[in-house]
Design a protein around this motif. Sequence first.
Motif, PDB file in Angstrom:
ATOM      1  N   ARG A   1       0.806  -1.217   0.000  1.00  8.80           N
ATOM      2  CA  ARG A   1       0.000   0.000   0.000  1.00  8.80           C
ATOM      3  C   ARG A   1       0.843   1.273   0.000  1.00  8.80           C
TER       4      ARG A   1
ATOM      5  N   GLN B   1      -0.176   7.046  -6.655  1.00  5.72           N
ATOM      6  CA  GLN B   1      -1.542   7.534  -6.619  1.00  5.72           C
ATOM      7  C   GLN B   1      -1.714   8.727  -7.552  1.00  5.72           C
ATOM      8  N   HIS B   2      -2.936   9.211  -7.636  1.00  2.00           N
ATOM      9  CA  HIS B   2      -3.267  10.379  -8.454  1.00  2.00           C
ATOM     10  C   HIS B   2      -3.211  11.628  -7.572  1.00  2.00           C
ATOM     11  N   TRP B   3      -2.643  12.716  -8.104  1.00  2.42           N
ATOM     12  CA  TRP B   3      -2.646  13.999  -7.402  1.00  2.42           C
ATOM     13  C   TRP B   3      -3.814  14.795  -7.962  1.00  2.42           C
TER      14      TRP B   3
ATOM     15  N   TRP C   1      -3.410  13.315  -2.583  1.00  2.00           N
ATOM     16  CA  TRP C   1      -3.167  12.031  -3.219  1.00  2.00           C
ATOM     17  C   TRP C   1      -4.398  11.163  -3.038  1.00  2.00           C
ATOM     18  N   THR C   2      -4.830  10.519  -4.110  1.00  2.00           N
ATOM     19  CA  THR C   2      -5.989   9.638  -4.036  1.00  2.00           C
ATOM     20  C   THR C   2      -5.719   8.358  -4.808  1.00  2.00           C
ATOM     21  N   GLY C   3      -6.340   7.302  -4.374  1.00  2.00           N
ATOM     22  CA  GLY C   3      -6.293   6.036  -5.088  1.00  2.00           C
ATOM     23  C   GLY C   3      -7.618   5.841  -5.796  1.00  2.00           C
ATOM     24  N   SER C   4      -7.690   4.818  -6.619  1.00  2.00           N
ATOM     25  CA  SER C   4      -8.940   4.548  -7.320  1.00  2.00           C
ATOM     26  C   SER C   4      -8.852   3.208  -8.011  1.00  2.00           C
TER      27      SER C   4
ATOM     28  N   VAL D   1      -5.502  -1.906  -8.679  1.00  2.00           N
ATOM     29  CA  VAL D   1      -4.072  -1.631  -8.590  1.00  2.00           C
ATOM     30  C   VAL D   1      -3.378  -2.498  -9.630  1.00  2.00           C
TER      31      VAL D   1
ATOM     32  N   PHE E   1       0.606   0.949  -9.251  1.00  2.00           N
ATOM     33  CA  PHE E   1      -0.121   2.205  -9.384  1.00  2.00           C
ATOM     34  C   PHE E   1      -1.605   1.939  -9.474  1.00  2.00           C
ATOM     35  N   TYR E   2      -2.385   2.955  -9.099  1.00  3.29           N
ATOM     36  CA  TYR E   2      -3.833   2.871  -9.250  1.00  3.29           C
ATOM     37  C   TYR E   2      -4.182   3.142 -10.702  1.00  3.29           C
TER      38      TYR E   2
ATOM     39  N   GLU F   1     -11.475   9.798 -12.535  1.00  2.00           N
ATOM     40  CA  GLU F   1     -10.283  10.499 -12.049  1.00  2.00           C
ATOM     41  C   GLU F   1      -9.877  11.617 -13.005  1.00  2.00           C
TER      42      GLU F   1
END
Length: 176
Positions: free
Chosen positions: A39, A44-46, A51-54, A57, A72-73, A79
């Motif tokens: 984890r 992740q995405h900025w 920072w967020t996941g989605s 993976v 990476f997500y 997104e």
Amino acid sequence: MRRPDVSQLTEAVGTASEPPSWRHRIRPVPGRDHEERIRNTIAQHWINGQWTGSGSVLESINPADGTVVGSFYDGGEAEASAAVDAAAAAFETTEWARTPSLRATALSRLADALEARVPEVAAMLSRENGKLLGETTREVSGAVGWLRYAAASARTQTAGRAAETAPDVVRRTSRL
């Protein structure tokens, strides 16, 4: 500022059901146990200052030896839409739209930071893409040049006119 159609972006990069050519090198990360162990290393995405996941993976695989380069997500239309909305809102509600020197300073700092890490970033790209190190070094150095050009354009408001950003290097943009 006109908001781009996110569905066109998704079409350009592909989706899980209609993968572009690079997706053959990534594979889903198996199971929740594996996700828990890695984890802290998942890219992740900025979006909107955080920072967020989605979604699922995935792992990026080195094409030369099959080793995992990183995880990476797998972002999608949601997104992309959130990122476009956040960028549009920031441009409309902050000084970014009215203060070109602010954008120029940010781009110059980004160019400086990338330039300081050219060997590191080039090696990473080489592992991820299977390209020769000399080729990725030129690509990263070229990105530094384009960032400097964008910073100079913001400062001088050249509006697509040619500008020399380094000795014997002239860059030009045009609006379609």
